[in-house]
Write a protein that holds these residues in place. Structure first.
Motif, short mmCIF file in Angstrom:
data_model
loop_
_atom_site.label_atom_id
_atom_site.label_comp_id
_atom_site.label_asym_id
_atom_site.label_seq_id
_atom_site.Cartn_x
_atom_site.Cartn_y
_atom_site.Cartn_z
N ARG A 10 2.51 -2.89 -0.78
CA ARG A 10 1.83 -1.90 0.05
C ARG A 10 1.76 -2.31 1.52
N GLY A 11 1.78 -3.60 1.77
CA GLY A 11 1.63 -4.08 3.15
C GLY A 11 0.87 -5.40 3.17
N THR A 12 0.54 -5.86 4.36
CA THR A 12 -0.21 -7.10 4.50
C THR A 12 -1.64 -6.90 4.03
N ALA B 72 -5.84 1.19 8.65
CA ALA B 72 -5.52 0.47 7.42
C ALA B 72 -5.81 1.33 6.19
N VAL C 4 -3.48 -3.33 4.35
CA VAL C 4 -4.22 -2.73 3.25
C VAL C 4 -5.48 -3.56 3.06
N THR D 291 -3.10 -6.02 12.69
CA THR D 291 -2.16 -6.10 11.56
C THR D 291 -1.68 -4.71 11.18
N PRO D 292 -0.68 -4.18 11.86
CA PRO D 292 -0.18 -2.84 11.54
C PRO D 292 0.26 -2.75 10.08
N GLY D 293 -0.08 -1.64 9.44
CA GLY D 293 0.31 -1.44 8.05
C GLY D 293 -0.51 -2.23 7.05
N LYS E 164 -5.98 6.41 3.29
CA LYS E 164 -5.22 6.38 2.05
C LYS E 164 -5.89 5.38 1.11
#
Length: 403
Positions: free
Chosen positions: A222-224, A68, A33, A29-31, A98
Motif C-alpha cells: 500500500r505504501g510506506t 495519508a 499509510v 512521506t508521500p503515499g 481512504k
C-alpha cells in the motif's frame, strides 16, 4: 515495496502529541499509510491543519490532513457508529480518507457500550477512567467465540441473528458476572429496543461501503507505513497500573507483530511526551499537583467530562519516562531493527524556567534548551520538538532520525 516503517508511541498516559507527530511524518512521506496499531474510537488525537481546521481523530489516522491513507490493523477495535460521524466531520473539512481494515479487526456493538457505561456508573467514585465507548467490553466479549464479531463477520448473512444472540445470551451473563442487577432507565430501553439492532445493522452496512478489506500481511503493497499508537505506555494492559489500564498493548508489541507479518525489517520509533505530564481519568499519577508553575496548560481536546473527569497534571518525571521507554524497547523484536528517538511537545506552554524531576530531585529547564536536555537525560536522540499545535510549529531533527 518498502520494508522500512515509522512509528509514533505515547511515552506516558496518552495526550502527548501523537497526532501532531503523525501529521508531520505523513507530510514528509508521500503515499504513506497510517496503521492504527491498538485501541479504538476512545483515542483522541488532535491535528490542526494548515488552514486552521482542527479535528480530533478517533478512528481515522492522524495523517489524513497530509493525504495519508488509514489502515485498521488486526489489533484495532472498530466502532461503526462513531466512524460514520467522524467521516462526516472530516468531509465538511474537505478530507475524504481512504480506509482499509484487516478482516480480523474487532467490532464494537451497542451492547458493549451499554455494559461499559452501566459498569462505570455502578463504580461511582471508584471509576477506572473508562471513556464509556465499549472498548474493553468488546475485547471481553470476543474472548467467547460464539459471541465474537470481527470486521469479516459484518458480511455474514446471519449478522442480525448474531447480534440478537449477543444481546439475549451474552449481555445477561456479562452483567451477572459484573454484579449489575439493574440498568439505568435509558440504557435499559436501548438494550431492549429492536431499533438498536436495526440502526447498528445500517451503520455496519455504511461502514462496509467505506472500508476496504486488506490483510496486515500485505500492508507494504500500500505504501510506506506509519504506525500510530493510541493511549500511552503507562496505560499498557501488561505493564500499566491495573485496573487503570486499557485493554491493549500501547507500544511496540503490536507493531512488531504486524511488521513480522508484513515483512517490515526496520522500524524508527518516535516516543512522544509533553514537557509536563497529564492524565485524563482515574489511576495513579506520580507527583500530581493542582497547577504547574511555569506551565500555561492549553488543552481544548481533554475537556472535563462525565467519564474521565478533569485533566490531571504533574511535572514531567524523567525517571518514569526513562523506565517506560526502556521497558518497551526491551521487548523481543523478532529480528526487526528498531531505532528510537524522542519528541518533546507543548514547549510553547512553558515559561522561562519550568520544573521537571529526576530520581526525586527537581530541576529547572529553559524551554529553548529543554527538549535536548530531556532527551539526553532519557538517553535517546531528540527527533522532534513541538512549539505549538500545528505542523509548522514542529522542529524535526532530520539528521538524528537518519543517523
Amino acid at each position: 515495496m518498502s520494508t522500512q516503517a515509522q512509528a509514533v508511541i505515547g511515552a506516558l498516559y496518552g495526550d502527548e502529541g501523537k497526532g501532531l507527530m503523525v501529521d508531520c511524518l505523513a507530510a514528509a512521506t508521500p503515499g504513506a499509510v497510517v496503521v492504527r496499531s491498538n485501541g479504538g474510537a476512545q483515542a483522541g488525537h488532535t491535528v490542526v491543519g494548515a488552514a486552521g481546521a482542527r479535528h480530533v481523530f478517533h478512528h481515522v489516522g492522524s495523517g489524513s490532513f497530509a493525504g495519508a491513507a488509514t489502515h485498521f490493523s488486526r489489533f484495532f477495535v472498530a466502532h461503526p457508529m462513531l466512524l460514520l460521524d467522524e467521516l462526516a466531520a472530516l468531509g465538511q473539512l474537505g478530507v475524504t480518507p481512504k480506509i482499509s481494515s484487516d478482516p480480523r479487526a474487532l467490532v464494537t456493538t451497542p451492547f458493549d457500550v451499554i455494559i461499559n457505561q452501566a459498569l462505570e456508573l455502578a463504580r461511582g467514585t471508584a471509576r477506572h477512567g473508562s471513556c464509556g465507548l465499549g472498548f474493553g467490553e468488546t475485547i471481553e466479549r470476543n474472548l467467547r467465540p460464539e459471541f465474537a464479531l470481527s470486521t469479516k463477520d459484518l458480511f455474514r448473512p446471519d449478522l442480525r441473528a448474531r447480534l440478537v444472540s449477543i444481546r439475549d445470551a451474552w449481555v445477561p451473563v456479562r452483567l451477572a458476572a459484573l454484579g449489575i442487577t439493574a440498568l439505568p432507565a435509558e440504557l435499559a430501553t436501548a438494550l431492549a429496543d429492536d431499533i438498536t439492532i436495526g440502526h447498528f445493522e445500517a451503520d455496519c452496512a455504511a461502514y462496509l461501503d467505506r472500508v476496504t478489506l486488506w490483510p496486515d500481511r500485505r500492508l507494504c503493497e500500500r505504501g510506506t507505513i506509519i504506525f500510530e499508537a493510541a493511549q500511552g505506555l503507562l496505560l499498557d494492559q501488561d505493564s500499566g497500573a491495573f485496573p487503570h489500564v486499557t485493554r491493549s498493548n500501547t507500544g511496540l508489541a503490536n507493531m512488531l507483530a504486524i511488521a513480522v507479518e508484513a515483512g517490515i525489517t526496520e522500524l524508527d520509533a518516535t516516543y512522544a511526551t509533553r514537557c509536563y505530564t497529564t492524565r485524563h481519568g482515574a489511576g495513579p499519577l506520580k507527583g500530581e499537583v493542582s497547577a504547574l508553575p511555569g506551565i500555561n496548560v492549553a488543552d481544548p481536546t481533554n475537556a472535563p467530562n462525565e467519564w474521565q473527569g478533569t485533566l490531571r497534571l504533574a511535572p514531567l518525571d524523567l525517571g518514569v519516562l526513562r523506565e517506560a521507554i526502556a521497558h518497551d524497547l526491551a521487548l523481543d523484536r523478532g529480528g526487526i531493527a528498531v531505532k528510537a528517538g524522542l519528541a518533546v511537545t507543548c514547549l510553547d506552554q512553558a515559561d522561562d524556567g519550568f520544573a521537571v524531576t529526576d530520581n526525586g530531585e527537581g530541576m529547572r529547564l529553559d524551554p529553548a534548551k529543554a527538549a535536548s536536555r530531556i532527551a539526553n537525560l532519557v538517553g535517546l536522540p531528540l527527533w522532534a520538538e513541538g512549539w505549538g499545535p500545528r505542523r509548522g510549529d514542529v522542529r524535526l531533527h532530520v539528521d538524528a532520525v537518519a543517523a
